[in-house]
Design a protein around this motif. Structure first.
Motif, PDB file in Angstrom:
ATOM      1  N   LYS A 100       0.833  -1.204   0.000  1.00 12.01           N
ATOM      2  CA  LYS A 100       0.000   0.000   0.000  1.00 12.01           C
ATOM      3  C   LYS A 100       0.862   1.246   0.000  1.00 12.01           C
ATOM      4  N   GLU A 101       0.241   2.356  -0.380  1.00 13.75           N
ATOM      5  CA  GLU A 101       0.923   3.637  -0.338  1.00 13.75           C
ATOM      6  C   GLU A 101      -0.064   4.680   0.156  1.00 13.75           C
ATOM      7  N   LEU A 102       0.474   5.802   0.589  1.00 14.43           N
ATOM      8  CA  LEU A 102      -0.374   6.870   1.114  1.00 14.43           C
ATOM      9  C   LEU A 102      -0.532   7.939   0.031  1.00 14.43           C
ATOM     10  N   ARG A 103      -1.764   8.286  -0.302  1.00 14.92           N
ATOM     11  CA  ARG A 103      -1.994   9.322  -1.317  1.00 14.92           C
ATOM     12  C   ARG A 103      -2.356  10.632  -0.635  1.00 14.92           C
ATOM     13  N   TYR A 104      -1.638  11.662  -1.057  1.00 12.15           N
ATOM     14  CA  TYR A 104      -1.905  12.987  -0.499  1.00 12.15           C
ATOM     15  C   TYR A 104      -2.341  13.916  -1.630  1.00 12.15           C
ATOM     16  N   ASP A 105      -3.494  14.546  -1.458  1.00  7.23           N
ATOM     17  CA  ASP A 105      -4.040  15.442  -2.482  1.00  7.23           C
ATOM     18  C   ASP A 105      -4.440  16.743  -1.800  1.00  7.23           C
ATOM     19  N   PRO A 106      -3.769  17.853  -2.099  1.00  9.78           N
ATOM     20  CA  PRO A 106      -4.041  19.108  -1.369  1.00  9.78           C
ATOM     21  C   PRO A 106      -5.464  19.619  -1.579  1.00  9.78           C
ATOM     22  N   GLU A 107      -6.127  19.144  -2.640  1.00 12.38           N
ATOM     23  CA  GLU A 107      -7.488  19.628  -2.873  1.00 12.38           C
ATOM     24  C   GLU A 107      -8.522  18.843  -2.091  1.00 12.38           C
ATOM     25  N   ASN A 108      -8.066  17.771  -1.459  1.00 14.55           N
ATOM     26  CA  ASN A 108      -8.974  17.011  -0.594  1.00 14.55           C
ATOM     27  C   ASN A 108      -8.917  17.643   0.801  1.00 14.55           C
ATOM     28  N   PRO A 109     -10.049  18.180   1.269  1.00 13.46           N
ATOM     29  CA  PRO A 109     -10.036  18.914   2.551  1.00 13.46           C
ATOM     30  C   PRO A 109      -9.692  18.028   3.740  1.00 13.46           C
ATOM     31  N   ARG A 110      -9.786  16.708   3.570  1.00 12.35           N
ATOM     32  CA  ARG A 110      -9.438  15.815   4.690  1.00 12.35           C
ATOM     33  C   ARG A 110      -7.950  15.474   4.705  1.00 12.35           C
ATOM     34  N   HIS A 111      -7.232  15.914   3.669  1.00  8.53           N
ATOM     35  CA  HIS A 111      -5.781  15.675   3.624  1.00  8.53           C
ATOM     36  C   HIS A 111      -5.046  16.908   4.154  1.00  8.53           C
ATOM     37  N   SER A 112      -3.897  16.681   4.777  1.00  8.84           N
ATOM     38  CA  SER A 112      -3.111  17.823   5.278  1.00  8.84           C
ATOM     39  C   SER A 112      -1.679  17.363   5.525  1.00  8.84           C
ATOM     40  N   TYR A 113      -0.811  18.297   5.715  1.00  7.88           N
ATOM     41  CA  TYR A 113       0.546  17.923   6.113  1.00  7.88           C
ATOM     42  C   TYR A 113       1.119  18.996   7.022  1.00  7.88           C
ATOM     43  N   GLN A 114       2.171  18.623   7.746  1.00  4.08           N
ATOM     44  CA  GLN A 114       2.828  19.560   8.648  1.00  4.08           C
ATOM     45  C   GLN A 114       4.326  19.275   8.669  1.00  4.08           C
ATOM     46  N   ILE A 115       5.135  20.332   8.489  1.00  3.89           N
ATOM     47  CA  ILE A 115       6.585  20.179   8.694  1.00  3.89           C
ATOM     48  C   ILE A 115       6.815  20.363  10.195  1.00  3.89           C
ATOM     49  N   ILE A 116       7.150  19.307  10.873  1.00  3.20           N
ATOM     50  CA  ILE A 116       7.345  19.384  12.332  1.00  3.20           C
ATOM     51  C   ILE A 116       8.728  19.928  12.660  1.00  3.20           C
ATOM     52  N   GLY A 117       9.732  19.399  11.982  1.00  5.62           N
ATOM     53  CA  GLY A 117      11.109  19.851  12.216  1.00  5.62           C
ATOM     54  C   GLY A 117      11.797  20.097  10.890  1.00  5.62           C
ATOM     55  N   SER A 118      12.229  21.313  10.668  1.00  9.43           N
ATOM     56  CA  SER A 118      12.873  21.639   9.391  1.00  9.43           C
ATOM     57  C   SER A 118      14.350  21.249   9.437  1.00  9.43           C
ATOM     58  N   VAL A 119      15.012  21.359   8.293  1.00  3.28           N
ATOM     59  CA  VAL A 119      16.453  21.056   8.231  1.00  3.28           C
ATOM     60  C   VAL A 119      17.183  22.228   7.586  1.00  3.28           C
ATOM     61  N   PRO A 120      18.438  22.440   7.968  1.00  4.41           N
ATOM     62  CA  PRO A 120      19.233  23.460   7.273  1.00  4.41           C
ATOM     63  C   PRO A 120      19.586  22.943   5.878  1.00  4.41           C
ATOM     64  N   ASP A 121      20.020  23.856   4.997  1.00  2.57           N
ATOM     65  CA  ASP A 121      20.311  23.440   3.616  1.00  2.57           C
ATOM     66  C   ASP A 121      21.466  22.451   3.545  1.00  2.57           C
ATOM     67  N   ASP A 122      22.332  22.483   4.557  1.00  5.48           N
ATOM     68  CA  ASP A 122      23.473  21.556   4.517  1.00  5.48           C
ATOM     69  C   ASP A 122      23.204  20.275   5.314  1.00  5.48           C
ATOM     70  N   TYR A 123      21.944  19.886   5.420  1.00  9.50           N
ATOM     71  CA  TYR A 123      21.612  18.631   6.140  1.00  9.50           C
ATOM     72  C   TYR A 123      22.460  17.498   5.576  1.00  9.50           C
ATOM     73  N   PRO A 124      23.219  16.827   6.424  1.00  8.11           N
ATOM     74  CA  PRO A 124      24.263  15.930   5.888  1.00  8.11           C
ATOM     75  C   PRO A 124      23.788  14.586   5.347  1.00  8.11           C
ATOM     76  N   LEU A 125      22.595  14.113   5.735  1.00  4.69           N
ATOM     77  CA  LEU A 125      22.192  12.759   5.335  1.00  4.69           C
ATOM     78  C   LEU A 125      21.312  12.800   4.093  1.00  4.69           C
ATOM     79  N   GLN A 126      21.902  13.041   2.938  1.00  3.34           N
ATOM     80  CA  GLN A 126      21.141  13.061   1.712  1.00  3.34           C
ATOM     81  C   GLN A 126      20.961  11.635   1.201  1.00  3.34           C
ATOM     82  N   LYS A 127      20.123  11.504   0.198  1.00  2.00           N
ATOM     83  CA  LYS A 127      19.773  10.181  -0.319  1.00  2.00           C
ATOM     84  C   LYS A 127      20.998   9.392  -0.791  1.00  2.00           C
ATOM     85  N   LYS A 128      21.922  10.093  -1.428  1.00  2.00           N
ATOM     86  CA  LYS A 128      23.105   9.403  -1.960  1.00  2.00           C
ATOM     87  C   LYS A 128      23.785   8.600  -0.853  1.00  2.00           C
ATOM     88  N   VAL A 129      24.246   7.422  -1.213  1.00  7.52           N
ATOM     89  CA  VAL A 129      24.885   6.562  -0.220  1.00  7.52           C
ATOM     90  C   VAL A 129      26.066   7.291   0.411  1.00  7.52           C
TER      91      VAL A 129
END
Lengths: 464, 464
Positions: A100-129
């Motif tokens: 399964k996957e989670l679908r998020y659609d901003p036009e659906n009023p029951r969907h929402s999101y929240q950035i709880i903790g932001s990161v600085p631009d130099d966040y060291p753990l990027q996707k690359k190995v």
């Protein structure tokens, strides 16, 4: 106004007091199309196309990621490393390895999101190995990577399996001391506690092994085990040594033959490894090395169907000399290279080492030979790895033990608490010790004990 | 010559490799009249009449003793404390609380006995009840007494139940460091490692609490717990303090209200206490105090059916002032006597203490009031006992946290690894710590933490 019903009240209390579900819990229940869910985690990776975005969320409770599909042209500005909460709806997934996957659609009023903790631009753990040596430079954030977190989950899993093994065998788990006034076990250099004379009235050290203390506990509870920190102040800067490490030690009474200790060791390792194989979906996912290689290590512990090979030290040096043009003499130590040669075809117990290279508390071999004096001890050697476990029968006769101690110049006064065990209802006994980080390292397919403990301590290394 | 059959071979290997059964195992199987058994244990007590002798054997695996009946006029010369092996036959018993006994008859050629370990005439653990203070003077033998051994079996049992509780809640067990370069948690005086500057390149200490480190691990694995040694170098010579003790700590992410931490704490303690009540036959036997009193303590944790009482610190001092003619002001600490008053009728959570008496990392109370500034924290107080658990929500905002640290004169440089957690995808979180020996002490009905850890360390005390 009507009072809320009992079940509404109960639900309100439940919501105030319970924690939001983990990703492991959310992925563990069957998909239900269209069901609204709120999920929490770190953004692990982001892919975008024109009309759709893909987000992987992880919270460290499982090696699996929760896949989020962002159905929008105006996609929220997520960044790798943020901690977020996303409310969307489940959708059955066609993706491999996920249902399964989670679908998020901003036009659906029951969907929402929240950035709880932001990161600085130099966040060291990027996707690359990221390399292990780079991760080691991040003492508080490295734990969030898939590889490092998988070591910790494996560690926790194995500890639970060990507990189960020892429970079924009637052992009591005990807590021997970390601070000790014994400085004479001979297992290695000790750390001393500053000003311990003022505080305790005597010099005090960090334990190098709990064996002597758990012998006292075994001779009260019959079968004991422990998993505790031990400390060695040696200048060993290798991938196999830590200044602070955890050691699993076990001690049993009424052991008359070394074979009883070998069997216990083998049974224990086979038991937890089998449990690991049974859970391989979780523990092979996200490992650092080739999963086939890792599973190969596991299976090497479970096979052959019979028992692991046993050979004496004398047989071992004869084999090394014959097959590898070496000139080892009785009394020589085996090098790491020799150990790996001996274990080339699978785990092997090497038993009955020369008395001269072993500590005072080991008892003589069953077939003791004055011309080549040996003791009833063993090392367990693993393929490509070397020593994992060491153990022995302990000398349980008062006269024999104290004679050896006197010959070695040890203080009988200081060790009276230990020799007393032999004067008061002594019992034949034996046991073993296993470096916990070595075991985790071997089973995780990794090659460095420093990465399987969260905050490694070694010469020059004490971060955080 | 016929080869041995497969099953004979298997039995031969089994006999060489397995340990003899424990008394717990032998008592756990149904009595079978006349069956020959070989048993191993310590002689705990001896009674004699003219033609028959009674021997109690114990091996520490259970609180129950194995009763031996010596059917002979010429009874072997057994002594209390000896370790022995006796081969005799089972007989169904009419005795209370035991369903069988072992009969030994020297005229039966299949019966035999062996004194494995003798005792000197001054063997200190005689049948007569020995005082705790006397036992404390026997660092290696005291573990063999029924009371002390029962503490250890309880301790081992409770650790297993904790593991089960945290497993069902999705926690990972973690291993935070013992040696730490952080000296600033403020929980207490630290032990310093001698010459740590030479070895690690910086001053290093023994941890007073693993909280700061497991915060980093929680923010990678979501929910973590640990049971590890902690150290306090205070000159506290009380029945509630140890210089070396074990602490159970837990830390969870996405906790937004203190009630979530209270509920987790209460659920945990209720879970393991219920398991203990379910096993009461084993764990109430042989306890030092009146079993009814001990069970009373257990039941006080399980009732009332609703939840334990919660009150704020402000409510607590009002109550103390009103009911006990005290004059506590906001900011005053609660004494042990006050804590016991508050918990007179059952366990109570006291929450929201003044900011001024609590460490830098706690976040503000939900209903923060500038005139009486408090933090989102709690102590769990138990009847006749006082504090068992302390916990809080942690400040997860970088600016707020670092401002507090600067105000308190802390070094931001040294703590960068910790504050980094708030700059990189921070998450609201909280947790608690529970003194493990206090918990064992409370549940065992005892009153001194020094007796539930095998080798206690305290000012002036470091035996063995």
């Amino acid at each position: 106004m009507a009072l809320p019903t009992r079940s509404l009240l109960r639900r309100a209390i439940h919501q105030a007091s319970s924690l939001p579900p983990t990703i492991k819990e959310q992925l563990g229940i069957p998909a239900e199309d269209g069901k609204i869910v709120k999920t929490h985690g770190f953004v692990k990776s982001i892919r975008k196309s024109k009309n759709v975005g893909f987000l992987d969320l992880t919270d460290g409770t499982t090696s699996q990621e929760l896949k989020v599909i962002l159905r929008t042209q105006n996609q929220p500005k997520f960044q790798v490393g943020q901690s977020v909460s996303i409310t969307g709806e489940w959708s059955r997934s066609a993706g491999k390895g996920q249902d399964k996957e989670l679908r998020y659609d901003p036009e659906n009023p029951r969907h929402s999101y929240q950035i709880i903790g932001s990161v600085p631009d130099d966040y060291p753990l990027q996707k690359k190995v990221t390399s292990m040596s780079f991760l080691r430079s991040l003492p508080s954030l490295k734990h969030r990577t898939a590889t490092i977190a998988s070591f910790y989950r494996l560690r926790s899993f194995l500890e639970g399996q060990m507990l189960q093994f020892f429970n079924t065998r009637g052992f009591t788990k005990v807590s021997p001391p970390i601070i000790t006034s014994s400085d004479c076990e001979g297992a290695g250099e000790t750390f001393k506690i500053a000003k311990s004379e003022d505080f305790f009235g005597k010099a005090a050290y960090l334990t190098v092994s709990t064996q002597l203390h758990i012998e006292a506990l075994a001779m009260a509870l019959n079968r004991v085990w422990t998993l505790t920190p031990c400390f060695r102040a040696e200048e060993s800067n290798t991938t196999r040594h830590l200044s602070e490490f955890w050691m699993l030690e076990a001690e049993v009474c009424h052991a008359n033959s070394l074979e009883q200790i070998l069997s216990l060791t083998e049974d224990m390792i086979r038991f937890v490894t089998q449990k690991l194989v049974d859970s391989k979906d979780e523990y092979l996912r996200g490992v650092y090395f080739d999963p086939a290689v890792v599973e190969g290590r596991w299976l090497s512990l479970l096979g052959p169907r019979n028992r692991w090979h046993r050979m004496t030290y004398i047989e071992a040096i004869e084999k090394i000399n014959a097959e590898h043009q070496a000139r080892l003499k009785f009394g020589d130590s085996l090098s790491l290279e020799h150990e790996r040669l001996l274990a080339r075809d699978g785990p092997v117990f090497v038993t009955d080492y020369p008395q001269s290279v072993k500590p005072f508390y080991m008892s003589k071999s069953a077939n003791f030979d004055e011309t080549h004096p040996t003791v009833a001890c063993f090392d367990l050697l693993l393929p490509e790895f070397g020593e994992l476990v060491g153990g022995s029968l302990r000398e349980h006769e008062y006269e024999t033990l104290t004679q050896t101690m006197t010959r070695q110049g040890m203080s009988l006064d200081e060790m009276e608490w230990y020799t007393d065990l032999r004067r008061n209802g002594t019992v034949p006994h034996g046991g073993f010790g296993m470096g916990w980080e070595r075991f985790i390292t071997y089973l995780s397919g990794h090659d460095n004990v420093r990465d399987v403990i969260p905050f490694p301590r070694a010469p020059g290394l004490c971060k955080a």
